[in-house]
Design a protein around this motif. Structure first.
Motif, short mmCIF file in Angstrom:
data_model
loop_
_atom_site.label_atom_id
_atom_site.label_comp_id
_atom_site.label_asym_id
_atom_site.label_seq_id
_atom_site.Cartn_x
_atom_site.Cartn_y
_atom_site.Cartn_z
N ALA A 1 79.78 67.30 71.35
CA ALA A 1 79.68 68.57 72.09
C ALA A 1 80.95 68.90 72.85
O ALA A 1 81.42 70.05 72.83
N LYS A 2 81.53 67.91 73.53
CA LYS A 2 82.75 68.17 74.31
C LYS A 2 83.88 68.65 73.41
O LYS A 2 84.56 69.63 73.71
N ALA A 3 84.10 67.96 72.31
CA ALA A 3 85.18 68.32 71.40
C ALA A 3 84.98 69.72 70.82
O ALA A 3 85.92 70.50 70.72
N LYS A 4 83.74 70.05 70.47
CA LYS A 4 83.46 71.37 69.91
C LYS A 4 83.64 72.46 70.97
O LYS A 4 84.16 73.54 70.67
N ALA A 5 83.22 72.20 72.20
CA ALA A 5 83.40 73.17 73.27
C ALA A 5 84.88 73.39 73.55
O ALA A 5 85.32 74.53 73.76
N GLU A 6 85.65 72.32 73.56
CA GLU A 6 87.09 72.43 73.79
C GLU A 6 87.76 73.21 72.66
O GLU A 6 88.65 74.03 72.90
N GLU A 7 87.31 72.97 71.44
CA GLU A 7 87.85 73.70 70.28
C GLU A 7 87.52 75.20 70.40
O GLU A 7 88.38 76.05 70.17
N LEU A 8 86.29 75.50 70.79
CA LEU A 8 85.89 76.90 70.98
C LEU A 8 86.74 77.55 72.06
O LEU A 8 87.23 78.67 71.90
N HIS A 9 86.95 76.84 73.17
CA HIS A 9 87.77 77.40 74.25
C HIS A 9 89.18 77.68 73.76
O HIS A 9 89.76 78.71 74.08
N GLN A 10 89.74 76.78 72.98
CA GLN A 10 91.09 77.00 72.45
C GLN A 10 91.13 78.21 71.53
O GLN A 10 92.10 78.97 71.53
N LEU A 11 90.09 78.42 70.75
CA LEU A 11 90.03 79.58 69.86
C LEU A 11 89.94 80.89 70.65
O LEU A 11 90.48 81.92 70.23
N LEU A 12 89.23 80.88 71.77
CA LEU A 12 88.99 82.09 72.55
C LEU A 12 90.05 82.33 73.62
O LEU A 12 90.14 83.44 74.15
N ARG A 13 90.84 81.33 73.92
CA ARG A 13 91.86 81.44 74.95
C ARG A 13 92.87 82.51 74.58
O ARG A 13 93.30 82.60 73.43
N ILE A 14 93.22 83.33 75.54
CA ILE A 14 94.23 84.36 75.31
C ILE A 14 95.59 83.76 75.62
O ILE A 14 95.90 83.46 76.77
N GLY A 15 96.39 83.58 74.58
CA GLY A 15 97.71 82.98 74.74
C GLY A 15 98.76 84.01 75.09
O GLY A 15 98.51 85.21 75.16
N ASP A 16 99.97 83.54 75.31
CA ASP A 16 101.09 84.40 75.69
C ASP A 16 101.35 85.51 74.68
O ASP A 16 101.63 86.64 75.07
N ARG A 17 101.24 85.20 73.41
CA ARG A 17 101.53 86.20 72.37
C ARG A 17 100.55 87.35 72.33
O ARG A 17 100.89 88.46 71.98
#
Length: 84
Positions: free
Chosen positions: A12-28
């Motif tokens: 669960a933790k790894a999947k939640a972290e992966e989801l957060h990385q996908l949804l995170r708004i990066g600099d670009r």
């Protein structure tokens, strides 16, 4: 048999972290997505989920969730870039 230390499935933790990385708004993508209420809300909800699964401080989880709801409801808006 010893009960698990957390109530969450192992992955669960790894999947939640992966989801957060996908949804995170990066600099670009920041200027394009900074005012997108749904995207900002989703990013913050994913961050709250990661904190919850990591057994983070409940206050942090609540603050992230409240901020996400503010974006989703349209109560929060991007203040703009001070450098422009």
């Amino acid at each position: 048999m010893t009960p698990p230390t957390t109530p969450w499935p192992d992955s669960a933790k790894a999947k939640a972290e992966e989801l957060h990385q996908l949804l995170r708004i990066g600099d670009r993508d920041w200027h394009q997505l900074k005012s997108n209420r749904q995207r900002r809300g989703a990013e913050l909800l994913a961050a709250a989920l990661v904190q919850l699964l990591r057994q983070g401080d409940n206050k942090d989880v609540e603050e992230l969730t409240q901020q996400a709801l503010g974006w989703i409801k349209g109560e929060l808006r991007d203040p703009g870039c001070p450098r422009h």
